[in-house]
Structures are given as C-alpha cells and as structure tokens.
Design an enzyme around this catalytic site. Structure first.
Site, short mmCIF file in Angstrom:
data_model
loop_
_atom_site.label_atom_id
_atom_site.label_comp_id
_atom_site.label_asym_id
_atom_site.label_seq_id
_atom_site.Cartn_x
_atom_site.Cartn_y
_atom_site.Cartn_z
N LYS A 100 -6.52 10.34 -2.35
CA LYS A 100 -7.05 9.12 -2.96
C LYS A 100 -7.88 9.50 -4.18
O LYS A 100 -8.91 10.13 -4.07
CB LYS A 100 -7.89 8.33 -1.97
CG LYS A 100 -7.88 6.87 -2.32
CD LYS A 100 -8.39 6.01 -1.20
CE LYS A 100 -7.96 4.57 -1.42
NZ LYS A 100 -8.66 3.64 -0.56
N THR A 150 0.85 -1.19 0.00
CA THR A 150 0.00 0.00 0.00
C THR A 150 0.88 1.24 0.00
O THR A 150 1.91 1.26 0.67
CB THR A 150 -0.96 0.03 1.21
OG1 THR A 150 -1.62 1.29 1.22
CG2 THR A 150 -0.25 -0.16 2.54
#
Ligand code: AMP
Length: 542
Positions: A439, A186
């Site tokens: 994001k 991630t």
C-alpha cells in the site's frame, strides 16, 4: 407479534431531502478543476440531484444499471451520489489513479452504461474509449462552453447542458432498502480487482454509526474536509454522514498538496478533516516549513494505513488537533474501528494514553471482530495473541459483485487479510498483513502484477515483489530478481520494461538482483524470509 412501527425503507435520497429541509443553507464548498472555489448549499445540491435524477431517467437506464464516475471530490460528484443512487441506479466510482487498461477492465466487469468524468481525466477517457465497451454515454462534468469540440468521443455531453432542461422537483422512488446503491472496486487482494456492492440500507446504517461521538463525531457545527477521495469507498462515507448531520462540506478537488489543503482548512474554517497519512505528511511538512498554525481544525481521522506515532504527536502536541486513528476496508464501507479513549483512560499519563491511541481502535456498534489461529480457532482478547482478523456486520460485504470465486465468508465472517491483536478493552491493533499487496500513499499495488511483468522479461528467471517502508508513501515496492543462467539485464532495462504496462507509481522503486528467492515446501515464495534477507536494504533516495 410484530411491532407497530412504520416500516420505512432506508433510502439514500432521504439523506439529501433531510439536508435540504433541515440544513438548506448549509454550505458545500469545492475547489474545482478550473482552480476556482465554488460555493453552493444543500438546497442547491438537492435541487440539482433531482435534475440529475430526471436526466438519468432520460437516458432510459434500467433499474440497477451502473453509472460510473471518474471524478475528484466536488459538488457535481456529490449530486451524482444522490441523483444516481436515488433513482435506483448504482453509482460506480472508478479510481483514476489506475492504468487505463485496468480502468477499462473494471468498467467492462461492472458493465457501466454511463461515465461522468472531470475534464482532467479526458486523456484517460480517450484511452479507454472503444475498450470500455458497455459505456453508452460519456458526460463531462463541466459547463457547455468548456467542452472541447475535437475529443473524438461521439455524443459527448456537458453535465450542465445535460441537467439544465430538467425540473428541480422529483418524486424519489421508494424501493427495497437492500437494493444496490453504489460500488467500489478494490485491488487490495490477489487476482483481478473485486467490487464491494453497497446497498441503501448498509450506506445509511454506516452513516449513522460513523457519525456517533466515539466514531467520527459529526454534527451540524462541523466543517468537514474529506481529503480522502470520493472514489475511495465513498470518501469513507463522509458525504452521506454530512448530509445526515448537516455538516458543512469542503471538497479539495484535485489539489491535495500541503499548501492547498492548509489554505482550504483555514479559509473554510474546517473543524474536521479525513485522509491517509501521506496527505497529512505533506501538510505537516508545509506547516513546519512556514511555522503555520491552525485556527479551527479540532480533529482529524487518519486511516487507510497505520498512522505513524510521530504524526499523532505532531498533531496533538504541536497543533492541538486530536487524531482519530481508524481502520477499515473497501469491503467494510469502510469504517470498522476508531480509536477513542474510554473514561478509564482519562487519568492515564500522556505516554500511556499514547499507547492506546496508537492502536487502530474499538469496533463500532455493528462491527463484530474476532482473531483466529491458522486452524481457525478463536484467540483471546489479551492484547498479545495475534491472528487473522475476521469481521461481521450489516455494512460488511457478503460477497463480491459478479465474482467467480464464491463468497469469501468463512462461517459468516469476512477474513480481512490483516493480522491483529485485540486487548481486553476491545482495542484492535494491526500487527501485519497476510495478503500479498503493497500500500503506497493509500493506493494498492499488486505484488503479483509487478512480478508477472518482471518474469515476462526474457532475462528473468524468477521475481518477488515486496514492500519497503518509506517515510512519505508508507510503503514502496521493490523487485528481487534472479537472472536466467547466462542472461543479462540491468536495473535500468528492467525498470524501463514496466513502462506503459502499469501505472507509473506502481513501477518498483528498485531492482535487487539475488542468487535465489527463498521457497517454501510447496514451492511458494517465502516473502517473510526474503524480507529478512533484505532487512538492511535502503531505498534509493530514502
Ligand atoms: P482499502 O480497502 O483500500 O481501504 O484497504 C483496506 C486495508 O488497508 C486494510 O485491510 C488494512 O490492510 C489497511 N489499513 C486500513 N486502515 C489501516 C490502519 N489504520 N492501520 C493499518 N492498516 C490499515
């Protein structure tokens, strides 16, 4: 005194063997990179996973060696899910949306030995070949006759030729259920990407919990479409939960546009679909434009970013589809909370029900949550107090793989980097994010990477990257820049400076020149203040 129950380790191989025995005729449908629709059954997947297992053994890999994939959602990827982990090797799903340099860095960090890839990603393979130094075998997920001869990759094999000679029977080994089974990096935190390393035990417990009625409510009557990629936290665990429950699986391959997804939902009688808001935004726009209706879709799980209220309303009121708003993280396998109503909510007015549905939901059994103030003191579950959200449970990481930083846990709790409230019924709602990332369409952009490139430009004195709300991508990055005295640089120059340094979609949408960037007492950039200063800013074209 110990109980007298059989101590059978929880093995990922048992999932596909269960599906084979109890749901052998259950369908797996995949849109392939070739563009056609491929159909097979759990029986076929089981047989071919066993062939993969033999082929894996043939490569003389050690127990625990990493086998990477660079692949869309499809049946061959599913076979690798079972065939790799089932033999005690670790499936490492690489994210093809990253820049090739970052993919090579991740492959080296993971020490991947094998890389299985869809032919669409051949350009990435060519770019990382020679840089990803631990990879000994490249396997193209295609038929032997689809393999180009001029790739320049020595020993490149087609998947079909690789598994074909092997028998479809295999004695899956049994080992400690805490053995690593798969991994996923991630970039959701600062610094280099970090890997969550899942185990057989954590994967199976997560599949059990995720299948429950107040979670994703999976059953043998479902036809499930994971639009969420298999390289994003194992498609939220859906391939495992589907094998556990016998649900039909429908894989979209590379075609994530509204039209293709809608056609797949209708054509394969999909009852349940999963994806990030951006995907549904595209599909709803396609449906609204063509005045289309669903005939089988009953519910959809939306997570990865906050689900906009208008999307919940559109699905519910216009199309009769229940939205399950869910929250989780790569570090949590990923499901932490799902928003479903309690019995006491059923009599509420539609507006009041909506207020509950907008929250990220209640913790699954197995996920413990708390919110704390800046001094680490626990805050009340009153729906108003907000603080840093910490979690704990058997499918939440205890540490990152091979990390130098030491365990991220604080007194046994994992800090999520999200800021939230929790109400007296246990419904959690994200109010903010304390981590410095953006994001966009469900993919992370490190603000630090974006800033580091800007300050490498000779005319830039200081740069701060922040996310701006965007109707399609949820957030898009912009960069606020202070020029060096007497130096000149244009917006276009600076945007061109990003070319080739990060993936195209990670390049900021705009450059805003400012006189100064607000700094705190310790010299840290104060992005909250910068956001306030730029509150009236509008993205170009938004
Ligand atoms: P990832 O590890 O890429 O799955 O990203 C996890 C992060 O995405 C979380 O820590 C949140 O910041 C964000 N996130 C995931 N689901 C939601 C949601 N339903 N609402 C708001 N943010 C979310």
């Amino acid at each position: 005194m110990l109980g007298l129950m059989q101590n059978q380790p929880l093995m990922i191989s048992s999932l596909i063997e269960h599906a084979n025995r109890h749901h052998g005729e259950g369908e797996i449908v995949s849109r392939r990179v070739e563009g056609d629709i491929h159909r097979c059954t759990y029986k076929d997947i089981a047989a071919r996973s066993r062939q993969v297992a033999h082929a894996m053994d043939g490569l003389k890999l050690a127990f625990g060696d990493r086998v990477a994939t660079l692949a869309w959602n499809g049946y061959r990827h599913l076979e690798l899910y079972f065939g790799v982990s089932g033999t005690g090797r670790v499936l490492h799903t690489l994210n093809p949306r990253l820049h090739p340099d970052q993919i090579a860095w991740i492959a080296n960090h993971a020490q991947d030995q094998v890389l299985c890839f869809d032919m669409t990603f051949l350009p990435i393979i060519k770019a990382i070949h020679g840089k990803a130094t631990t990879i000994r075998h490249f396997i193209a997920l295609c038929d032997a006759d689809k393999l180009p001869s001029d790739t320049g990759i020595a020993g490149l094999t087609s998947y079909e030729a690789w598994i074909a000679p092997h028998p479809a029977t295999y004695a899956w080994p049994e080992f400690d259920e805490n053995t690593a089974s798969s991994m996923c990096y991630t970039s959701g935190t600062t610094g280099n990407p970090k890997a969550a390393l899942y185990s057989h035990r954590s994967t199976i417990l997560h599949a059990f919990a995720g299948s429950m009625p107040d979670a994703l409510n999976m059953s043998a009557r479902d036809s499930v479409l994971p639009v969420v990629p298999m390289f994003h936290v194992n498609a939220w665990g859906l391939p495992y939960a589907a094998a556990m429950t016998g649900a039909k699986l429908v894989f979209p391959g590379p075609a994530m546009d509204g039209k293709s997804i809608f056609e797949l939902i209708e054509g394969e009688k999909v009852s349940f679909a999963a994806g990030v808001p951006t995907v549904w935004q595209m599909m709803l726009a396609h449906m609204q434009a063509g005045k289309l209706r669903f005939s089988t879709l009953r519910r959809t799980v939306i997570g990865g970013s906050a689900c906009p209220p208008a999307m919940i309303t559109a699905f519910n009121d216009d199309y009769g589809v229940e939205v399950l708003h869910a929250w989780g993280m790569t570090e949590m396998s990923p499901v932490g909370t799902v928003c479903t109503l309690k019995n006491k909510h059923l009599a509420l007015s539609p507006d009041d029900k909506m207020k509950v549905r907008l929250k990220q939901g209640r913790g699954l059994y197995g996920v413990d949550m708390k919110i704390v103030d800046p001094d680490g003191r626990e805050l009340p579950w009153d729906g108003k107090s907000f603080g840093d959200l910490l979690v704990k449970g058997p499918w939440i990481i205890s540490d990152y793989f091979n990390s130098e930083a030491g365990s991220p846990l604080v007194d046994g709790w994992f800090p999520t980097g999200d800021v939230a409230t929790i109400d007296s019924d246990g419904y959690m709602q994200i109010t903010d994010r304390s981590k410095d990332v953006i994001k966009s369409g469900g993919e992370w952009i490190s603000s630090i990477d974006v800033e580091n490139i800007a300050v490498a430009h000779p005319a830039v004195a200081m740069a701060a990257c922040i996310g701006i709300r965007h109707p399609k991508w949820d957030e898009r990055p912009i960069i606020a820049v202070v020029k060096k005295p007497g130096a000149e640089v244009t917006r276009e120059d600076l945007l061109a400076f990003y070319e080739g340094k990060i993936a195209k979609w990670q390049v900021p949408d705009d450059v805003v020149f400012v006189d100064a960037i607000p700094l705190g007492g310790t010299g840290k950039m104060q992005k909250t203040k910068l956001r306030e200063i730029l509150k009236d800013y509008v993205l170009p074209g938004a």
